[in-house]
Design a protein around this motif. Sequence first.
Motif, mmCIF file in Angstrom:
data_model
loop_
_atom_site.group_PDB
_atom_site.id
_atom_site.type_symbol
_atom_site.label_atom_id
_atom_site.label_comp_id
_atom_site.label_asym_id
_atom_site.label_seq_id
_atom_site.Cartn_x
_atom_site.Cartn_y
_atom_site.Cartn_z
ATOM 1 N N ARG A 217 0.818 -1.214 0.000
ATOM 2 C CA ARG A 217 0.000 0.000 0.000
ATOM 3 C C ARG A 217 0.858 1.273 0.000
ATOM 4 O O ARG A 217 0.390 2.331 -0.431
ATOM 5 C CB ARG A 217 -0.968 -0.022 1.179
ATOM 6 N N VAL A 218 2.113 1.175 0.494
ATOM 7 C CA VAL A 218 3.009 2.341 0.466
ATOM 8 C C VAL A 218 3.392 2.666 -0.970
ATOM 9 O O VAL A 218 3.311 3.821 -1.418
ATOM 10 C CB VAL A 218 4.257 2.078 1.331
ATOM 11 N N LEU A 219 3.814 1.659 -1.725
ATOM 12 C CA LEU A 219 4.164 1.889 -3.127
ATOM 13 C C LEU A 219 2.934 2.261 -3.951
ATOM 14 O O LEU A 219 3.022 3.099 -4.857
ATOM 15 C CB LEU A 219 4.836 0.646 -3.700
ATOM 16 N N GLU A 220 1.799 1.671 -3.654
ATOM 17 C CA GLU A 220 0.575 2.001 -4.391
ATOM 18 C C GLU A 220 0.251 3.487 -4.264
ATOM 19 O O GLU A 220 -0.210 4.123 -5.210
ATOM 20 C CB GLU A 220 -0.598 1.178 -3.855
ATOM 21 N N GLY B 39 1.897 11.221 -13.387
ATOM 22 C CA GLY B 39 1.299 11.239 -12.055
ATOM 23 C C GLY B 39 0.521 9.980 -11.723
ATOM 24 O O GLY B 39 -0.053 9.864 -10.634
ATOM 25 N N GLU B 40 0.494 9.027 -12.660
ATOM 26 C CA GLU B 40 -0.265 7.803 -12.430
ATOM 27 C C GLU B 40 0.465 6.876 -11.465
ATOM 28 O O GLU B 40 1.686 6.857 -11.403
ATOM 29 C CB GLU B 40 -0.497 7.083 -13.763
ATOM 30 N N ALA B 41 -0.322 6.109 -10.721
ATOM 31 C CA ALA B 41 0.260 5.157 -9.775
ATOM 32 C C ALA B 41 0.962 4.036 -10.534
ATOM 33 O O ALA B 41 0.624 3.728 -11.684
ATOM 34 C CB ALA B 41 -0.828 4.582 -8.875
ATOM 35 N N MET B 42 1.933 3.430 -9.886
ATOM 36 C CA MET B 42 2.630 2.299 -10.480
ATOM 37 C C MET B 42 1.610 1.211 -10.823
ATOM 38 O O MET B 42 0.795 0.838 -9.970
ATOM 39 C CB MET B 42 3.676 1.745 -9.496
ATOM 40 N N PRO B 43 1.644 0.701 -12.055
ATOM 41 C CA PRO B 43 0.705 -0.356 -12.423
ATOM 42 C C PRO B 43 0.838 -1.564 -11.505
ATOM 43 O O PRO B 43 1.938 -1.892 -11.048
ATOM 44 C CB PRO B 43 1.120 -0.710 -13.861
ATOM 45 N N LYS B 44 -0.293 -2.205 -11.270
ATOM 46 C CA LYS B 44 -0.293 -3.366 -10.365
ATOM 47 C C LYS B 44 0.692 -4.437 -10.835
ATOM 48 O O LYS B 44 1.393 -5.036 -10.017
ATOM 49 C CB LYS B 44 -1.711 -3.950 -10.310
ATOM 50 N N ALA B 45 0.772 -4.663 -12.124
ATOM 51 C CA ALA B 45 1.688 -5.692 -12.632
ATOM 52 C C ALA B 45 3.136 -5.343 -12.309
ATOM 53 O O ALA B 45 3.935 -6.200 -11.919
ATOM 54 C CB ALA B 45 1.497 -5.850 -14.143
ATOM 55 N N MET B 46 3.496 -4.057 -12.452
ATOM 56 C CA MET B 46 4.864 -3.645 -12.135
ATOM 57 C C MET B 46 5.122 -3.737 -10.635
ATOM 58 O O MET B 46 6.194 -4.182 -10.200
ATOM 59 C CB MET B 46 5.128 -2.216 -12.626
ATOM 60 N N LEU B 47 4.142 -3.327 -9.844
ATOM 61 C CA LEU B 47 4.284 -3.406 -8.394
ATOM 62 C C LEU B 47 4.542 -4.843 -7.960
ATOM 63 O O LEU B 47 5.427 -5.115 -7.143
ATOM 64 C CB LEU B 47 3.026 -2.866 -7.720
ATOM 65 N N ASP B 48 3.766 -5.769 -8.523
ATOM 66 C CA ASP B 48 3.948 -7.183 -8.188
ATOM 67 C C ASP B 48 5.354 -7.647 -8.558
ATOM 68 O O ASP B 48 5.993 -8.389 -7.802
ATOM 69 C CB ASP B 48 2.905 -8.036 -8.901
#
Length: 670
Positions: A504-507, A516-525
């Motif tokens: 949730r911190v990286l999200e 300004g978009e959040a890191m994509p979920k696939a990249m976060l994973d």
Amino acid sequence: MTNPLLDNWSTPHEIAPFDQIEDAHFAPAFETALTEARAEIAAIADDPADPSFANTIEALELAGKQLDKVLSVFFTVAGADTNSKRQELQRAFSPKLAAYSSEVYSNKALYQRIETLWEKRDTLDLSPEQERLLYLSRRSFVRAGAALEGAEEARMRDIMSRLAELGTAFTQNLLADESGWHMVLAENELEGLPDFLVNAAREAGQEKDEDGPVITLSRSLIVPFLQFSPRRDLREKAFRAWAARGANGGETDNRAIAAEILQLREERARLLGYDSFAAYKLDTEMAKTPEAVKSLLMDVWAPAKAQAEADAATMTDMMQQDGVNGPLEKWDWRYYAEKRRKAEHDLDEAALKPYLQLDRMIEAAFACANRLFGLEFERLDVPLYHADCRAWEVTRNGRHVAVFIGDYFARGSKRSGAWCSAMRGQAKFPREQGTVVINVCNFAKGNPALLSYDDARTLFHEFGHALHQMLSNVTYESLSGTNVARDFVELPSQLYEHWLEVPRVLEEFATHAETGEAMPKAMLDKVLEAANFDMGFQTVEYVASALVDLSFHEGKAPDDPMAKQAEVLEELGMPHAIGMRHATPHFAHVFAGDGYSSGYYSYMWSEVMDADAFEAFREAGDAFDAATAKSLEENILSTGGSREADDLYLSFRGRMPGVEALLKGRGLAA
């Protein structure tokens, strides 16, 4: 003329008035404050009244405060924004400070007062913290040689003075080698380099007054260059310069300095009745003995080496597929590791980096501290020593807690690495005082400044040290914050790194610099999956450095440290394509001062605890669990050195951890 270093500071929160301080102020302020400190020590030692805790131990706590104030400013700028004058002053101050320290610890009347209090401590009605301060005060005097007499006492004084000179010379030589080398890149040599690196190299080129981009020996430039440049010849040139720091011959060569330091340390230990400097140094740490340290390191070495060798075989195949024959070399590892990471995890650091903006990562570190401990941060508009610096007031429930200063960018006037220091420590005696704490890093500039994942982890690490200072809640400054055993001091910093990996911190804070978009979920994973990528390499380069450090101090000091280093690495079977994280001529942790000498292992000793400590939050089901955070603060972060480190950890966790959590955390065990 008044000297601002000696004035009472009417600035917000009594921050040093950097806009009024000039280099010309340091020497006279130092001499005045040193004279005052000597007089204060003499007054305590010569006090005709019987020794009491107040007139001896508390008086010592107050002695030299003016000197501390002057030196906190001087050593901050000497490390983070030096120049030839400051280096000259550092060389002049070092032997004088060593002489002053020797005078204090060899003062027989003062030592006898402390010894008298120690002998009747059970009758003094002391609080637990006062008992601890008395114990540590006496221990410091004994370990400094207060019980020595005659020729031995004089020799100890000479040794400490010479060690101070040598440590300063080592540091300045290393800075000279680091700032004196750069490699200009032609436009066609930028091929394969991501935009963030090209932009940072152009910024560095401007600082070096070059027309084009340059690679310097700053880690934030050279590491990504070694990762991304397809030009093997340039990688080799850059790596060899990086590895040769402190070993280039001439006036800045550190090899003879390292040899003399080791010999003087051995002599110092034997004067104090120890078989070796390692035995002396570890006597007051959690590890206690060199054997315990070696046992931990070797438990980690075997699985780490096996993993590194398997990775090396994979990358050798990749290299040969590129048409490069011969063995994988040290300047190849990071390049092929980056290729391998992209292939195995589909994770491209060049694509990741725009999501790790420096300003957003600072916000993330602050937000985690708010969620865990209720701290709030508000920018302060105050003059600081460099335009790159920023300051914040730290409060909790509207009450002032600390001032935090961040100095994040690499520059030629700053020594390498990253560190945290308190310009003023927390205390309640003689009055309530919050800390002024600073984090210094060496990140590449950019607009905006972008971090690697390793950079972001460094930011969280140093901020963990800062929290240890900010949340300190003890009476005496000598016991506050990071004034703890060396192999315990890295626990709060390494533990705080874990919050960077909380999804949730990286999200929330890993947002793209342009969109300004959040890191994509696939990249976060993928980021989280790859957290232990290349851990064999990272562990091997660290453990090898720690074992070489230990070997230097275990027995007779080596006449030739470089030969000893080679011998240790040969016995370990050091993989060909991996070097020590810090080879001897640039091993500032060990040779710039005594801090991590025979103690570089402490990062791993602390990691055994930090891996287990974060499990407490996992077991609670929430990385921000309020009860666990409160226990962490009450039992570790607020207590400083007021109790033994083992006791603090047991109070938090209820048991001591084994190495299993560390191996699992590094992905080196099932």
